[in-house]
Design an enzyme around this catalytic site. Sequence first.
Site, PDB file in Angstrom:
ATOM      1  CB  ALA A 229      -1.651   5.083   2.803  1.00 39.75           C
TER       2      ALA A 229
ATOM      3  CG  HIS B  24       6.061  -4.147  -8.434  1.00 43.23           C
ATOM      4  ND1 HIS B  24       5.992  -2.932  -9.054  1.00 43.23           N
ATOM      5  CD2 HIS B  24       5.125  -4.141  -7.461  1.00 43.23           C
ATOM      6  CE1 HIS B  24       5.064  -2.197  -8.457  1.00 43.23           C
ATOM      7  NE2 HIS B  24       4.521  -2.914  -7.492  1.00 43.23           N
TER       8      HIS B  24
ATOM      9  CE1 TYR C 286     -24.323   8.093 -11.222  1.00 43.22           C
ATOM     10  CE2 TYR C 286     -24.241  10.465 -10.771  1.00 43.22           C
ATOM     11  CZ  TYR C 286     -23.768   9.354 -11.456  1.00 43.22           C
ATOM     12  OH  TYR C 286     -22.750   9.491 -12.363  1.00 43.22           O
TER      13      TYR C 286
ATOM     14  CG  PHE D 108       3.552   3.704  -2.532  1.00 42.77           C
ATOM     15  CD1 PHE D 108       4.194   2.639  -1.909  1.00 42.77           C
ATOM     16  CD2 PHE D 108       2.439   3.438  -3.304  1.00 42.77           C
ATOM     17  CE1 PHE D 108       3.726   1.349  -2.054  1.00 42.77           C
ATOM     18  CE2 PHE D 108       1.962   2.135  -3.448  1.00 42.77           C
ATOM     19  CZ  PHE D 108       2.608   1.095  -2.828  1.00 42.77           C
ATOM     20  CG  ASP D 109       4.688   0.932  -5.920  1.00 41.99           C
ATOM     21  OD1 ASP D 109       4.116   1.366  -4.923  1.00 41.99           O
ATOM     22  OD2 ASP D 109       4.440  -0.173  -6.405  1.00 41.99           O
TER      23      ASP D 109
ATOM     24  CG  ASP E  61       1.027   8.784  -0.414  1.00 39.04           C
ATOM     25  OD1 ASP E  61      -0.040   8.301  -0.011  1.00 39.04           O
ATOM     26  OD2 ASP E  61       1.839   8.163  -1.130  1.00 39.04           O
TER      27      ASP E  61
ATOM     28  CE  LYS F 136      -2.016   1.027   1.481  1.00 36.79           C
ATOM     29  NZ  LYS F 136      -2.527   1.175   0.109  1.00 36.79           N
TER      30      LYS F 136
HETATM   31  N1  F0G Z   1       0.484   5.648  -1.080  1.00 37.00           N
HETATM   32  C1  F0G Z   1       1.045   4.775  -0.232  1.00 37.00           C
HETATM   33  C2  F0G Z   1       2.006   5.260   0.795  1.00 37.00           C
HETATM   34  C3  F0G Z   1       0.739   3.418  -0.338  1.00 37.00           C
HETATM   35  O1  F0G Z   1       1.315   2.561   0.491  1.00 37.00           O
HETATM   36  C4  F0G Z   1      -0.182   2.994  -1.319  1.00 37.00           C
HETATM   37  C5  F0G Z   1      -0.516   1.589  -1.491  1.00 37.00           C
HETATM   38  C6  F0G Z   1      -0.749   3.943  -2.181  1.00 37.00           C
HETATM   39  C7  F0G Z   1      -0.385   5.280  -2.022  1.00 37.00           C
HETATM   40  C8  F0G Z   1      -1.716   3.575  -3.267  1.00 37.00           C
HETATM   41  O2  F0G Z   1      -2.931   3.231  -2.721  1.00 37.00           O
HETATM   42  O3  F0G Z   1      -3.250   0.810  -3.300  1.00 37.00           O
HETATM   43  O4  F0G Z   1      -5.162   2.240  -2.567  1.00 37.00           O
HETATM   44  O5  F0G Z   1      -4.157   2.555  -4.777  1.00 37.00           O
HETATM   45  N2  F0G Z   1       0.118   0.671  -0.943  1.00 37.00           N
HETATM   46  C9  F0G Z   1      -0.165  -0.760  -0.968  1.00 37.00           C
HETATM   47  C10 F0G Z   1       0.951  -1.485  -0.314  1.00 37.00           C
HETATM   48  C11 F0G Z   1      -0.527  -1.299  -2.302  1.00 37.00           C
HETATM   49  O6  F0G Z   1       0.953  -2.731  -0.394  1.00 37.00           O
HETATM   50  O7  F0G Z   1       1.818  -0.869   0.304  1.00 37.00           O
HETATM   51  P1  F0G Z   1      -3.917   2.150  -3.390  1.00 37.00           P
END
Ligand code: F0G
Length: 446
Positions: free
Chosen positions: A205, A438, A60, A112-113, A203, A246
Amino acid sequence: MVEHLRRSTREEREQWIREANYNLFKLKSEQVFIDLLTDSGTGAMSDRQWSEMMLGDESYAGASSYFKMKDTIREILGFEYFLPTHQGRAAENVLFSALVKAGDIIPGNSHFDTTKGHIEFRKAKAVDCTIAEAFDTTVNHPFKGNLDLNKLEDVLKSHPKEKVPFIVVTVTCNSSGGQPVSMENLRGVRQLADKYGIMVVFDSARFAENAYFIKTREAGYAGKTIREIVLEMFSYADAMTMSSKKDAIVNMGGFIGMRSKELFEKASVFNIMFEGYITYGGMSGRDMNALAQGLREGTCFDYLETRISQVAYLGQRLVDFGVPVQQPFGGHAIFVDAKRFLPQLPREQFQAQTLAVELYLEGGVRGVEIGALLADRDPETRENRYPALELLRLTIPRRVYTNNHMDYVATALANVYERRNSIIKGLKITGEAPIMRHFTVDLAKV
Ligand code: F0G
């Protein structure tokens, strides 16, 4: 691993997409032949990553897997403090809980969304400072993820420091087409941030893909290794959020990297509340091991070259067929310009989503809309937001498909392109969630 793929008939797909209310997220995976919905968590782990899974320490607190991840993050990314989280948006949730309050302004490059969602959910505002070139798919600019430093400075100048908790830089910039940010631009953002006393958060990824583009496109970096470039990139950030699904090539996982002990302590409180204790944060020990190994593999030049060349292979096939796509090609996906593909449809009929449905009907290929559905409604006026670009993203999972699969995808889309003039009706919304609609939206044919 080898997976079975199931072919289907057009009649079956017509029925399935109708049952899914024309939302590709609602299809069952076995109803999809080639799945280019996302590169997130869909990569194939290596022999070494699977070996690491066997060595996971599930204690843990204070597990060796935590320290393996910590040491790897320090070595490859250069952050002294880190918190594991279950995925990228969880990292955003934890970090933004510590930093963002109602009324704040957060400038960045096409957030990002989920990032924008976490900002708007806190009644703060995301301001897009991406360079204008990014929004014209025919302009060939090597770093379409760059921030317009004049726009950024205008934002910093016109708001008090207390209202701008940080600048967020997304590397690579997913929303503008998997487009990289140059080192020169990252340096410029840092200089402005220092001038106005603001933090910079990456950010991250697809940070390794961003480093690949710096190495191959930016003067002065050809002779540097990916790891050297990555360390320099992150030297311009105070903190980072990571979706490890990613560039760390795992199916689930994320983290926050930080330089400041004070921020780490503040964020730790939210990590414990939302994710788990600070030495696992929602991840299993075995998954932290695989993630650490994935960070090593994801920052190897040969791997990155193979991956990004495959994306470019699909892009070139489409260009040869005359299909309009974002140029230059992005790191993780090819973004088809739906406004140029289906100019006869009004934007209110969701051109990119209509195209995504047509491609699915044609060949069982699942892409994803990056357009007006994703852009959601304005939180204040509740009006639909129509972004400058209306894109169908064909996202390539890491180490999964062959170029034969890419040929199939290109041919299927070329077939749709040939009959594009016969597509005269789009889609309308019949039901939607109040935020990030979406994923679950219901649609019908107009
Ligand atoms: N930031 C970026 C640039 C992303 O592309 C994503 C996720 C996230 C943050 C959020 O990360 O999914 O691990 O919670 N992108 C995926 C996509 C979902 O299909 O582009 P997460």
